[in-house]
Write a protein that holds these residues in place. Structure first.
Motif, PDB file in Angstrom:
ATOM      1  N   SER A  21      14.329   3.049  44.501  1.00 50.51           N
ATOM      2  CA  SER A  21      14.172   3.253  43.062  1.00 50.51           C
ATOM      3  C   SER A  21      13.371   4.515  42.773  1.00 50.51           C
ATOM      4  O   SER A  21      13.632   5.223  41.787  1.00 50.51           O
ATOM      5  CB  SER A  21      13.487   2.041  42.424  1.00 50.51           C
ATOM      6  OG  SER A  21      12.212   1.816  42.997  1.00 50.51           O
ATOM      7  N   LEU A  22      12.401   4.845  43.630  1.00 48.62           N
ATOM      8  CA  LEU A  22      11.616   6.069  43.437  1.00 48.62           C
ATOM      9  C   LEU A  22      12.464   7.304  43.690  1.00 48.62           C
ATOM     10  O   LEU A  22      12.304   8.328  43.020  1.00 48.62           O
ATOM     11  CB  LEU A  22      10.398   6.075  44.374  1.00 48.62           C
ATOM     12  CG  LEU A  22       9.415   4.912  44.262  1.00 48.62           C
ATOM     13  CD1 LEU A  22       8.160   5.196  45.088  1.00 48.62           C
ATOM     14  CD2 LEU A  22       9.037   4.652  42.815  1.00 48.62           C
ATOM     15  N   THR A  39       0.477   7.821  37.205  1.00 48.84           N
ATOM     16  CA  THR A  39       0.099   6.544  37.782  1.00 48.84           C
ATOM     17  C   THR A  39       0.388   6.580  39.281  1.00 48.84           C
ATOM     18  O   THR A  39       1.128   7.461  39.756  1.00 48.84           O
ATOM     19  CB  THR A  39       0.900   5.412  37.126  1.00 48.84           C
ATOM     20  OG1 THR A  39       2.299   5.650  37.382  1.00 48.84           O
ATOM     21  CG2 THR A  39       0.655   5.365  35.619  1.00 48.84           C
ATOM     22  N   ASP A  88       9.591 -10.379  46.999  1.00 48.62           N
ATOM     23  CA  ASP A  88       9.299  -9.793  48.304  1.00 48.62           C
ATOM     24  C   ASP A  88       9.328 -10.834  49.417  1.00 48.62           C
ATOM     25  O   ASP A  88       9.686 -10.536  50.552  1.00 48.62           O
ATOM     26  CB  ASP A  88       7.923  -9.112  48.247  1.00 48.62           C
ATOM     27  CG  ASP A  88       7.683  -8.225  49.451  1.00 48.62           C
ATOM     28  OD1 ASP A  88       8.669  -7.707  49.991  1.00 48.62           O
ATOM     29  OD2 ASP A  88       6.518  -8.070  49.849  1.00 48.62           O
ATOM     30  N   HIS A 110       7.816   1.186  33.892  1.00 47.91           N
ATOM     31  CA  HIS A 110       8.014  -0.015  34.705  1.00 47.91           C
ATOM     32  C   HIS A 110       8.602   0.327  36.084  1.00 47.91           C
ATOM     33  O   HIS A 110       9.161  -0.542  36.765  1.00 47.91           O
ATOM     34  CB  HIS A 110       8.930  -1.012  33.986  1.00 47.91           C
ATOM     35  CG  HIS A 110       8.359  -1.512  32.698  1.00 47.91           C
ATOM     36  ND1 HIS A 110       8.714  -0.999  31.467  1.00 47.91           N
ATOM     37  CD2 HIS A 110       7.424  -2.470  32.446  1.00 47.91           C
ATOM     38  CE1 HIS A 110       8.046  -1.632  30.509  1.00 47.91           C
ATOM     39  NE2 HIS A 110       7.256  -2.515  31.078  1.00 47.91           N
ATOM     40  N   LEU A 111       8.466   1.574  36.496  1.00 51.56           N
ATOM     41  CA  LEU A 111       8.971   1.985  37.801  1.00 51.56           C
ATOM     42  C   LEU A 111       8.181   1.278  38.908  1.00 51.56           C
ATOM     43  O   LEU A 111       6.965   1.154  38.833  1.00 51.56           O
ATOM     44  CB  LEU A 111       8.823   3.507  37.952  1.00 51.56           C
ATOM     45  CG  LEU A 111       9.452   4.145  39.191  1.00 51.56           C
ATOM     46  CD1 LEU A 111      10.960   3.973  39.183  1.00 51.56           C
ATOM     47  CD2 LEU A 111       9.084   5.628  39.259  1.00 51.56           C
ATOM     48  N   SER A 112       8.891   0.808  39.929  1.00 48.52           N
ATOM     49  CA  SER A 112       8.218   0.113  41.033  1.00 48.52           C
ATOM     50  C   SER A 112       9.030   0.290  42.307  1.00 48.52           C
ATOM     51  O   SER A 112      10.160   0.807  42.285  1.00 48.52           O
ATOM     52  CB  SER A 112       8.051  -1.381  40.722  1.00 48.52           C
ATOM     53  OG  SER A 112       9.329  -1.996  40.600  1.00 48.52           O
ATOM     54  N   LEU A 113       8.464  -0.146  43.427  1.00 44.68           N
ATOM     55  CA  LEU A 113       9.157  -0.088  44.706  1.00 44.68           C
ATOM     56  C   LEU A 113      10.342  -1.052  44.697  1.00 44.68           C
ATOM     57  O   LEU A 113      10.304  -2.096  44.042  1.00 44.68           O
ATOM     58  CB  LEU A 113       8.206  -0.436  45.848  1.00 44.68           C
ATOM     59  CG  LEU A 113       7.040   0.519  46.081  1.00 44.68           C
ATOM     60  CD1 LEU A 113       6.122  -0.027  47.164  1.00 44.68           C
ATOM     61  CD2 LEU A 113       7.522   1.905  46.458  1.00 44.68           C
ATOM     62  N   SER A 114      11.381  -0.708  45.415  1.00 41.98           N
ATOM     63  CA  SER A 114      12.581  -1.546  45.473  1.00 41.98           C
ATOM     64  C   SER A 114      12.425  -2.621  46.528  1.00 41.98           C
ATOM     65  O   SER A 114      11.819  -2.406  47.577  1.00 41.98           O
ATOM     66  CB  SER A 114      13.811  -0.694  45.822  1.00 41.98           C
ATOM     67  OG  SER A 114      14.034   0.289  44.844  1.00 41.98           O
ATOM     68  N   LYS A 170      12.612   0.314  50.398  1.00 41.00           N
ATOM     69  CA  LYS A 170      11.670   0.052  49.312  1.00 41.00           C
ATOM     70  C   LYS A 170      11.457   1.274  48.423  1.00 41.00           C
ATOM     71  O   LYS A 170      10.964   1.163  47.300  1.00 41.00           O
ATOM     72  CB  LYS A 170      10.321  -0.420  49.867  1.00 41.00           C
ATOM     73  CG  LYS A 170       9.520   0.647  50.593  1.00 41.00           C
ATOM     74  CD  LYS A 170       8.178   0.103  51.039  1.00 41.00           C
ATOM     75  CE  LYS A 170       7.325   1.178  51.715  1.00 41.00           C
ATOM     76  NZ  LYS A 170       6.018   0.648  52.134  1.00 41.00           N
ATOM     77  N   ILE A 184       2.393   4.951  41.136  1.00 42.29           N
ATOM     78  CA  ILE A 184       3.805   4.888  41.479  1.00 42.29           C
ATOM     79  C   ILE A 184       4.513   6.199  41.109  1.00 42.29           C
ATOM     80  O   ILE A 184       5.390   6.676  41.838  1.00 42.29           O
ATOM     81  CB  ILE A 184       4.485   3.677  40.795  1.00 42.29           C
ATOM     82  CG1 ILE A 184       5.821   3.359  41.485  1.00 42.29           C
ATOM     83  CG2 ILE A 184       4.676   3.904  39.308  1.00 42.29           C
ATOM     84  CD1 ILE A 184       5.665   2.758  42.842  1.00 42.29           C
ATOM     85  N   ARG A 233       3.529   8.700  43.723  1.00 40.81           N
ATOM     86  CA  ARG A 233       4.278   8.487  44.958  1.00 40.81           C
ATOM     87  C   ARG A 233       5.685   9.076  44.832  1.00 40.81           C
ATOM     88  O   ARG A 233       6.226   9.643  45.774  1.00 40.81           O
ATOM     89  CB  ARG A 233       4.362   6.980  45.255  1.00 40.81           C
ATOM     90  CG  ARG A 233       5.067   6.644  46.577  1.00 40.81           C
ATOM     91  CD  ARG A 233       4.228   7.081  47.766  1.00 40.81           C
ATOM     92  NE  ARG A 233       4.886   6.844  49.020  1.00 40.81           N
ATOM     93  CZ  ARG A 233       4.885   5.688  49.692  1.00 40.81           C
ATOM     94  NH1 ARG A 233       4.235   4.648  49.193  1.00 40.81           N
ATOM     95  NH2 ARG A 233       5.483   5.583  50.846  1.00 40.81           N
TER      96      ARG A 233
END
Length: 575
Positions: free
Chosen positions: A339-340, A380, A485, A467-471, A336, A382, A385
């Motif tokens: 992407s980060l 933000t 998910d 628009h970055l988010s967990l994968s 997850k 995300i 993180r």
């Protein structure tokens, strides 16, 4: 390479880890200089619950083991128990195969704690006999049998199930209290090392609940955690239940040079023979991580380089490449976060480029800049993180917030890895072929007062940070990332979606790819042990050392060190 050289190389690699320093050698190989060291030592030996935070190699384990020694040898300090939980990953398969996985994990943590209490009693001076405290509860052998079965994912028999049922928070508290009273100390500290169960958040939540529950008037737990992947339990509140104590030394700290050299002086043979400019470069490139400095110094001493500059450049480049590889592995270990991790690497490169360009302008003013400031409003959850992951991997140092009046001028300061800055020649001139002396002189320059301040999106226009988010996890059959998910079947191939086990991925690693083994050792294992191909084969053996001893040239000492390297790789991969 001769047999003696192979032996020394492997021994050197292991000795950089505090886990492998014999406890009685720890005092001799510790440099207590530096304000940070003393602050952490005080926090580890006071009455309050604490979390010790920092990336790998910054000294968490070393400081905990040193604190235990100080408690043992100084009567005014508390009674101490040191417990390591670095084998937690062996319980990961239970989450998908056993309905009572959390209950078994809970009992395993308590059993490990009681075994650590017994070990502490054995090593205390004078030795504390604690067998009678356990007689009414369980024997040490039964405790060990329970732990072994759990770590091998074997079903519990009647005896080990009885052991699990007999353990509770209250029982552990009473045992530690009784031991503390026998030691004649006013309170106890429980040093819980490798508590950052990053790959199994279900276990982590349970673990931190145990830490919180163990806290008592006369018992203060201390747990080491990572800054990025450690997910805090909803019942465990940082700042209320516990205060986070950073262990990482900032490269711009006034005492940085003396502290790092003090550690090297205590741990590196013939440290004073290392050329002065080389020490400056490697110390700066270590980025406040003592293990990195020790390892690079050792590589320089063992290397056969045409010039000092060639040797230093290669060592620094290899070190940074290894840190990047470790950071990328986070995306594989915790899907997850993929992407980060990808965005984080791009951000790191962008910030380093900005610092290089800025330093070229500062050259005329005889100043340097290592710090990049980001407006708080841009951070933000995300994005924060993402930076936490960079911090955890030791690639970025979080130098806290600075305020310049209005909210638009509140900045969070970050320092990118100094090895990266040296690698791209962000100090000492941007052109190729700069001398070692030029870079050393640039490192010594005074830092500019204000950090570089530029919108993060402008630094990395190729990454959509907004628009970055967990994968979402990928399909194990066709490697297509799922769309939602709660998706149960792959939209590409129709296969049922199952989360891949990180533990299984680790076990499939070929032994020949494990770092720390010499080429000769890999060839011998490949040639003489055809049934020992992967870490799965190695861990499946009840006594893998017995097989290794059948290889010509593998004596007991060398075999023991090979086993340590393989076990250490598994521990690091999943810690």
């Amino acid at each position: 390479m001769t047999s003696a050289q192979v032996e020394n190389e492997l021994e050197s690699a292991l000795q950089q880890r505090a886990d492998y320093i014999p406890i009685e050698d720890l005092l001799r190989e510790t440099s207590p200089s530096g304000d940070l060291f003393q602050v952490v030592l005080r926090e580890l030996t006071n009455r309050s619950m604490r979390t010790i935070v920092g990336p790998r190699g910054c000294g968490k384990t070393h400081m905990m083991r040193y604190a235990w020694l100080q408690c043992r040898d100084e009567g005014a300090r508390p009674f101490a128990v040191y417990a390591s939980f670095n084998r937690y990953f062996r319980l990961e398969p239970l989450l998908s195969s056993h309905a009572g996985a959390l209950e078994q994990f809970h009992s395993w943590v308590l059993a490990r704690t009681v075994l650590a209490l017994v070990d502490s009693g054995q090593e205390w001076q004078p030795k504390l006999e604690l067998d009678d405290l356990l007689q009414e509860l369980v024997s040490v052998d039964d405790l060990q049998a329970f732990v072994t079965r759990i770590e091998r994912s074997q079903p519990l028999n009647e005896l080990t199930q009885r052991v699990a049922d007999s353990l509770s928070i209250e029982v552990v508290q009473k045992l530690i209290k009784a031991a503390r009273e026998r030691a004649g100390r006013k309170f106890a500290v429980l040093l819980m090392d490798d508590a950052a169960l990053t790959l199994t958040p279900e276990y982590l939540i349970e673990f931190l609940d145990i830490v919180r529950s163990l806290k008592a008037v006369d018992l203060a737990p201390k747990a080491s955690v990572y800054p990025g992947t450690t997910e805090i339990s909803p019942k465990f509140h940082q700042g209320q239940d516990s205060v986070a104590i950073p262990v990482w030394l900032c490269v711009e700290d006034p005492g940085y040079d003396d502290t790092m050299d003090g550690i090297a002086q205590a741990r590196v043979r013939d440290f004073n023979k290392v050329p002065h400019d080389v020490r400056i470069m490697l110390r700066f490139a270590a980025f406040g991580i003592p293990r990195a400095y020790l390892t690079m110094l050792d590589e320089f001493q063992r290397g056969d380089f045409k010039t000092q500059q060639q040797g230093v450049s290669r060592i620094i480049q290899d070190h940074f490449d290894a840190r990047i590889a470790e950071f990328r592995s986070l995306g594989k270990k915790v899907p997850k976060l993929e992407s980060l991790v990808t965005a984080g690497e791009a951000v790191l490169e962008g910030i380093a480029r900005e610092i290089k360009a800025f330093n070229e302008k500062l050259a005329a003013r005889q100043q340097k800049q290592l710090t990049y400031g980001i407006v708080e409003a841009e951070l933000t959850p995300i994005i924060e993180r993402m930076f936490s992951l960079l911090v955890e991997a030791g690639l970025t140092y979080d130098n806290r917030t600075v305020k310049h009046g209005t909210p638009e001028r509140i900045y969070r300061r970050f320092i990118p890895h100094t090895a990266n800055l040296l690698f791209i020649r962000a100090l000492g001139g941007g052109g190729p072929g700069g001398s070692l002396k030029q870079t050393v002189d640039a490192i010594a320059l005074r830092s500019a007062k204000h950090p570089i301040r530029k919108g993060l999106q402008r630094v990395v226009p190729s990454v959509d940070l907004e628009h970055l988010s967990l994968s979402l996890p990928k399909c194990a059959a066709c490697d297509t990332r799922r769309l939602t998910d709660n998706q149960r079947f792959c939209h590409n191939c129709g296969q049922q979606l199952v989360d891949a086990s990180t533990f299984a991925q680790c076990l499939d690693t070929p032994i020949g790819q494990v770092p720390g083994l010499t080429q000769w050792q890999r060839e011998q294992i490949l040639q003489h042990l055809p049934m020992l191909r992967t870490l799965r084969d190695f861990l499946a053996k009840q006594d893998p050392a017995a097989d290794l001893l059948t290889v010509r040239g593998f004596g007991r000492r060398r075999t023991a060190r090979i086993v340590d390297v393989l076990n250490g790789f598994v521990d690091d991969y999943l810690s």
